[in-house]
Design a protein around this motif. Structure first.
Motif, PDB file in Angstrom:
ATOM      1  N   ASP A 493       0.880  -1.065   0.020  1.00 54.31           N
ATOM      2  CA  ASP A 493       0.021  -0.013   0.097  1.00 54.31           C
ATOM      3  C   ASP A 493       0.887   1.209   0.125  1.00 54.31           C
ATOM      4  OD1 ASP A 493      -2.247  -1.586   0.136  1.00 54.31           O
ATOM      5  OD2 ASP A 493      -2.651  -1.181   2.129  1.00 54.31           O
ATOM      6  N   PHE A 494       0.488   2.165  -0.842  1.00 59.01           N
ATOM      7  CA  PHE A 494       1.087   3.474  -0.827  1.00 59.01           C
ATOM      8  C   PHE A 494       0.247   4.370  -0.372  1.00 59.01           C
ATOM      9  CE2 PHE A 494       2.568   7.603  -2.079  1.00 59.01           C
ATOM     10  CZ  PHE A 494       3.707   7.735  -1.929  1.00 59.01           C
ATOM     11  N   LEU A 556      -4.080  14.156  -3.762  1.00 60.72           N
ATOM     12  CA  LEU A 556      -2.426  13.797  -3.282  1.00 60.72           C
ATOM     13  C   LEU A 556      -2.443  12.512  -2.621  1.00 60.72           C
ATOM     14  CD1 LEU A 556      -1.556  17.239  -2.241  1.00 60.72           C
ATOM     15  CD2 LEU A 556      -0.625  16.351  -4.149  1.00 60.72           C
ATOM     16  N   GLY A 557      -3.532  11.756  -2.483  1.00 66.08           N
ATOM     17  CA  GLY A 557      -3.604  10.567  -1.812  1.00 66.08           C
ATOM     18  C   GLY A 557      -3.388  10.459  -0.491  1.00 66.08           C
ATOM     19  N   ILE A 558      -3.758  11.446   0.441  1.00 64.81           N
ATOM     20  CA  ILE A 558      -3.785  11.343   1.738  1.00 64.81           C
ATOM     21  C   ILE A 558      -4.807  10.656   2.155  1.00 64.81           C
ATOM     22  CG2 ILE A 558      -3.852  12.920   3.598  1.00 64.81           C
ATOM     23  CD1 ILE A 558      -2.595  15.170   1.906  1.00 64.81           C
ATOM     24  N   LEU A 610      -6.907   9.066  -3.743  1.00 65.01           N
ATOM     25  CA  LEU A 610      -6.656   8.109  -4.970  1.00 65.01           C
ATOM     26  C   LEU A 610      -5.131   7.772  -4.835  1.00 65.01           C
ATOM     27  CD1 LEU A 610      -7.385  11.259  -7.618  1.00 65.01           C
ATOM     28  CD2 LEU A 610      -8.513   9.097  -7.274  1.00 65.01           C
ATOM     29  N   ASN A 611      -4.854   6.517  -5.729  1.00 67.34           N
ATOM     30  CA  ASN A 611      -3.590   6.096  -5.368  1.00 67.34           C
ATOM     31  C   ASN A 611      -2.518   6.914  -5.928  1.00 67.34           C
ATOM     32  OD1 ASN A 611      -4.856   3.720  -4.359  1.00 67.34           O
ATOM     33  ND2 ASN A 611      -4.436   2.186  -6.062  1.00 67.34           N
ATOM     34  N   SER A 779     -10.017   3.185 -12.205  1.00 69.58           N
ATOM     35  CA  SER A 779      -8.758   2.607 -12.876  1.00 69.58           C
ATOM     36  C   SER A 779      -7.505   3.264 -12.254  1.00 69.58           C
ATOM     37  CB  SER A 779      -8.680   2.822 -14.523  1.00 69.58           C
ATOM     38  OG  SER A 779      -7.888   2.432 -14.935  1.00 69.58           O
ATOM     39  N   GLN A 780      -7.049   2.216 -11.236  1.00 67.56           N
ATOM     40  CA  GLN A 780      -5.751   2.958 -10.421  1.00 67.56           C
ATOM     41  C   GLN A 780      -4.676   2.052 -10.621  1.00 67.56           C
ATOM     42  OE1 GLN A 780      -6.755   5.274  -6.838  1.00 67.56           O
ATOM     43  NE2 GLN A 780      -8.518   3.843  -6.776  1.00 67.56           N
TER      44      GLN A 780
END
Length: 885
Positions: A493-494, A556-558, A610-611, A779-780
């Motif tokens: 996981d990021f 920013l995927g926070i 978002l991823n 779609s990630q």
């Protein structure tokens, strides 16, 4: 035991040179109850706000994540780390920090600080001993003056700079040996070591070496052939020293072009920065306070013995006149550098330092102590005429400072009186220089120890420090919450994590997580620029991600947020326990899911995040319209990502329902938003009200001039928490899930007149946002490898004209492959990596290797090979000579 006693007898001057500075400062730290001796710590200013987090990061890198030497996503949203290591972390002393984990890190910092004090004294004593410039107790006397000089004491909080003071005498020793037949190797390798440890301070040392070699050539002149030969060895050694350090210097130089190099001053003012005579005040004991950190005069204190020796040097006839003339020229150059703007800029790499002015003055102090040692070596007896001249010079300086003491806020009359006392004692002792009494050297050493210790005490007593509990308790609470969050993730996981509280902007490096905040002197300028465009407090070298919206958090995927537990905050406030310092108010956390908690912190998961990569329209590759309004910019980005044919704004301007003025009136000018107090002696407020018609978030934009000096904000009577330094328009999170509940915004004017720049209320369009995010989440990039320098995963592209958009900063070190074939990525929003992809399923990999690191490795390897071959050649040559005789 016998060997130890014998060793101590033979080397006691060197041992004293190390232990005297160590114990003087260690005694002071213990008396001030610095941890581990008490409740305080050495943390203050940048040491507490920057360096300690980097030191924690240092431990984590060496013990767990070695790839962080090259790249880390703990540096804001991601950044090259070699430049950070080259400036902050390559000191060999830092290895001691591996002994002090967690909250004990402050004890490690004290140990490193004391070791640098001690080693500075030892290295200078070694220089004196090996050049036969001083002997016996004069070694620790001069060594202590050097190790505890005013620059060292004033800058002990800049722990990363102190290696320069340790290594400078050793480099000078290598230069001195060039005049006695030594090869360039010792000088070259010592210079290379310093360049690797800290390129910034090494730059200043290199400038000083240019002046020093000219003086040394005059001092040791025998013939032009000898002079040319030594200068050639110096030049070759300098070039090969830089070449040996190329593995660090080349990548770092590239990094600087992306960060500090963009702030270089291009317009030079040919003027004096202050009246040079004011420098005299810095030779007074205790000539330092907090105000001298941001702006002040150079720190030059070296003690009365050194000052006397330095002045006497120029009048001693046994020292060749050409040497004294050359020394006078070098002294003039150094003195001019301390007050003349063009030279000051040159020493600082053509950039005015932010805080800590005249950072190069440590080389001036070295010069003073070195010449003093040479002078007193050549002084067999202080004659009365010389003593009179010395007293007149010292007395004139003290009288000048006494008369103008009110102009020097960092001085007191008691400090001047102490300086007079120490000076008188020094002159009297020098009058007995030819005495054979064994008490004289001990008395001189005692004078130096007392005077330098007094200066340290008076100077450091002016500074306040972070308590050990404030650091240790906060760190423990943060690490506990971060570890709790990691339990909800997997190794592939990021995610990025942010908080509503903050101790420093580098908390992520302290606790080992990915964030969007950062503060360092080597920060790439492009990232703060982007963050400013989306409404975050940012500046040259820092980001404080405190004003996120639902969109910026998602983009920013926070994925996780840590918020203070309000019940615990109230309980801690009642019991006077340290709190988690508030950073921001974030009502829109009501849109996130509570997933866990600790006693102090509630953990939220962002369902919109978002991823690291996701499929987006290739419209994002088009340049976005420059705008100073973060609401417009965020909407533009959202529309470009989704490829919307019809523009939709995420932020809808809304009028306040009512506005009331109390002791405030608006200036009578068309379209003005400038307000002034009617009665300047009373409080002036403007009160706005509105009632949300939905549960959507509501944001308030404020211009860069509306900091706490200008105004204070409160919502429904509660003060708004806002990070106070911002150069762009930011968005304040006012309300969320407050449908039908009146909201009152009160502005209190802290100045007589205020311009409400960019002051506007916005209603966030949550349905439009949710539709767009669902489209992007469909779609990630699903990572299968998640390392700092290697990322790989699968993504399915379902439409034409799409790219894999990432929130990885686009730098030259990244290399992309699609289905194992190299491709060139594009730059989106002038900031991020975007990779055009065709329809279908793809494996996309990104790997990082710092630009010019390979070239640096080759140059360093080749240079060290040449050095090795030359050293072997000299060894064989010496062996052949032995056989001949």
């Amino acid at each position: 035991m016998t060997r130890l006693i014998s060793f101590t007898k033979r080397h006691y001057p060197l041992l004293l040179s190390f232990w005297l500075p160590f114990l003087i400062m260690g005694g002071y730290f213990a008396a001030r109850q610095m941890f581990p001796f008490g409740h305080s710590s050495l943390l203050t200013v940048d040491l507490g706000q920057q360096y300690i987090d980097f030191f924690a990061f240092y431990r984590d890198t060496l013990l767990h994540h070695p790839s962080q030497v090259l790249y880390s996503f703990s540096k804001a949203i991601g950044g090259d780390m070699l430049g950070v290591w080259a400036y902050y972390l390559f000191s060999p002393f830092n290895l001691l920090l591996l002994l002090t984990p967690g909250k004990s890190l402050t004890a490690g910092i004290m140990l490193v600080t004391l070791m640098k004090y001690g080693c500075a004294g030892l290295s200078f004593a070694w220089l004196l001993k090996k050049t036969d410039t001083a002997r016996d107790l004069y070694l620790p006397a001069f060594a202590t003056s050097y190790a505890l000089m005013g620059w060292m004491v004033a800058n002990q909080l800049n722990l990363i700079w102190l290696d320069a003071v340790v290594f400078l005498p050793l480099i000078i020793l290598m230069i001195e040996r060039l005049f006695h037949g030594a090869s360039y190797l010792g000088y070259s390798l010592m210079l290379a070591a310093m360049l690797i440890i800290n390129y910034y301070m090494s730059y200043m040392i290199c400038l000083f070496l240019v002046a020093y070699i000219l003086w040394a050539l005059a001092r040791h002149f025998e013939s032009w052939r000898q002079t040319c030969g030594v200068f050639l060895k110096f030049a070759i050694g300098s070039l090969l020293g830089a070449a040996a350090a190329a593995v660090v210097l080349l990548p770092t130089l590239y990094s600087l072009t992306q960060s500090k190099g963009q702030y270089t001053v291009t317009k030079i003012h040919w003027k004096f920065e202050y009246a040079p005579i004011k420098m005299i005040s810095k030779f007074v004991v205790g000539a330092f306070n907090f105000d001298q950190m941001p702006t002040g005069f150079p720190n030059l204190f070296v003690g009365s013995l050194v000052l006397c020796g330095f002045l006497l040097y120029f009048g001693i006839r046994t020292i060749p006149w050409r040497e004294r003339i050359a020394a006078a020229l070098v002294t003039g150059f150094l003195g001019l550098s301390l007050c003349y703007e063009p030279l000051d800029l040159l020493w600082h790499g053509m950039q005015f330092p932010i805080w800590y002015p005249y950072r190069f003055s440590f080389v001036v102090s070295f010069w003073l102590v070195w010449l003093a040692a040479i002078g007193l070596k050549n002084l067999t007896k202080l004659h009365i005429p010389s003593a009179i001249v010395l007293v007149v010079l010292l007395g004139a300086g003290i009288v000048y400072v006494w008369i103008n003491v009110k102009n020097f806020t960092y001085l007191t009359q008691n400090a001047i009186e102490l300086t007079l006392l120490f000076s008188v004692i020094a002159v009297v002792l020098l009058l007995f220089k030819d005495s054979t009494s064994p008490l004289l050297p001990w008395t001189i050493l005692l004078l130096v120890a007392v005077e330098m210790g007094t200066n340290a005490i008076l100077s450091l007593n002016q500074i306040s420090y972070v308590t050990q509990s404030d650091y240790a308790d906060y760190t423990a609470d943060l690490v506990k919450a971060v570890d709790k969050t990691k339990q909800h993730t997997t190794t592939t996981d990021f995610y990025r994590l942010e908080k509503t509280f903050m101790r420093t902007k580098n908390d992520s490096m302290e606790a080992g997580y990915n964030s969007a905040s950062h503060f360092s002197s080597t920060f790439e300028s492009r990232i703060p620029n982007f963050m400013g465009e989306i409404g975050q407090p940012a500046g040259d070298g820092f980001i404080a991600y405190s004003n996120g919206t639902l969109f910026t958090d998602a983009f920013l995927g926070i994925k996780y947020y840590l918020a203070r537990n309000d019940n615990w905050v109230e309980s801690a406030a009642r019991t006077s326990n340290p709190l988690l310092p508030a950073l921001t108010d974030k009502p829109d956390l009501s849109y996130y899911n509570q997933i866990d908690h600790t006693k102090q912190v509630t953990i939220y998961k962002n369902p919109y995040a978002l991823n690291l990569g996701f499929a987006a329209s290739d419209q994002i590759l088009k340049a976005q319209t420059n705008t100073s309004y973060p609401t417009v910019y965020q909407s533009n980005v959202m529309n470009a990502l989704t490829g919307s044919q019809r523009y939709s704004s995420l932020f809808l301007p809304q009028l306040f329902a009512t506005v009331n003025y109390n002791n405030v009136k608006q200036r009578k000018a068309p379209l003005t938003q400038t307000y002034r107090k009617i009665d300047k002696g009373k409080a002036g407020t403007i009160t706005y009200t509105f009632t949300p018609q939905t549960n959507d978030p509501y944001y308030l934009s404020i211009g860069s001039n509306l900091n706490s000096k200008a105004v204070s904000f409160s919502v429904n009577g509660k003060a708004v928490t806002q990070y106070d330094t911002f150069r762009d328009t930011v968005l304040i999170d006012l309300a969320a899930a407050e449908k039908g509940k009146p909201v009152t915004v009160t502005i209190t004017l802290n100045q007589d007149e205020v311009w409400l720049k960019d002051f506007q209320l916005y209603h966030f369009d949550t349905p439009t946002f949710s539709r767009g995010i669902r489209q992007l989440q469909a779609s990630q990039w699903q990572l299968t490898k998640n390392k700092n320098i290697h990322l790989s995963g699968h993504i399915n592209i379902t439409k034409k004209h799409q790219v894999m958009m990432t929130t990885i900063p686009a730098t030259a070190g990244w290399h992309a492959t699609v289905d194992q074939k190299p491709v060139k990525f594009k730059r989106a929003l002038d900031t991020f990596i975007a990779i055009p992809l065709s329809k279908g399923s793809h494996t996309v990999s990104l790997s990082y290797w710092p630009p010019y690191l390979t070239m640096g490795l080759i140059i360093t390897g080749a240079t060290l090979s040449v050095d090795g071959l030359y050293a072997y050649y000299r060894y064989r040559k010496r062996q052949a000579r032995k056989h001949l005789f």
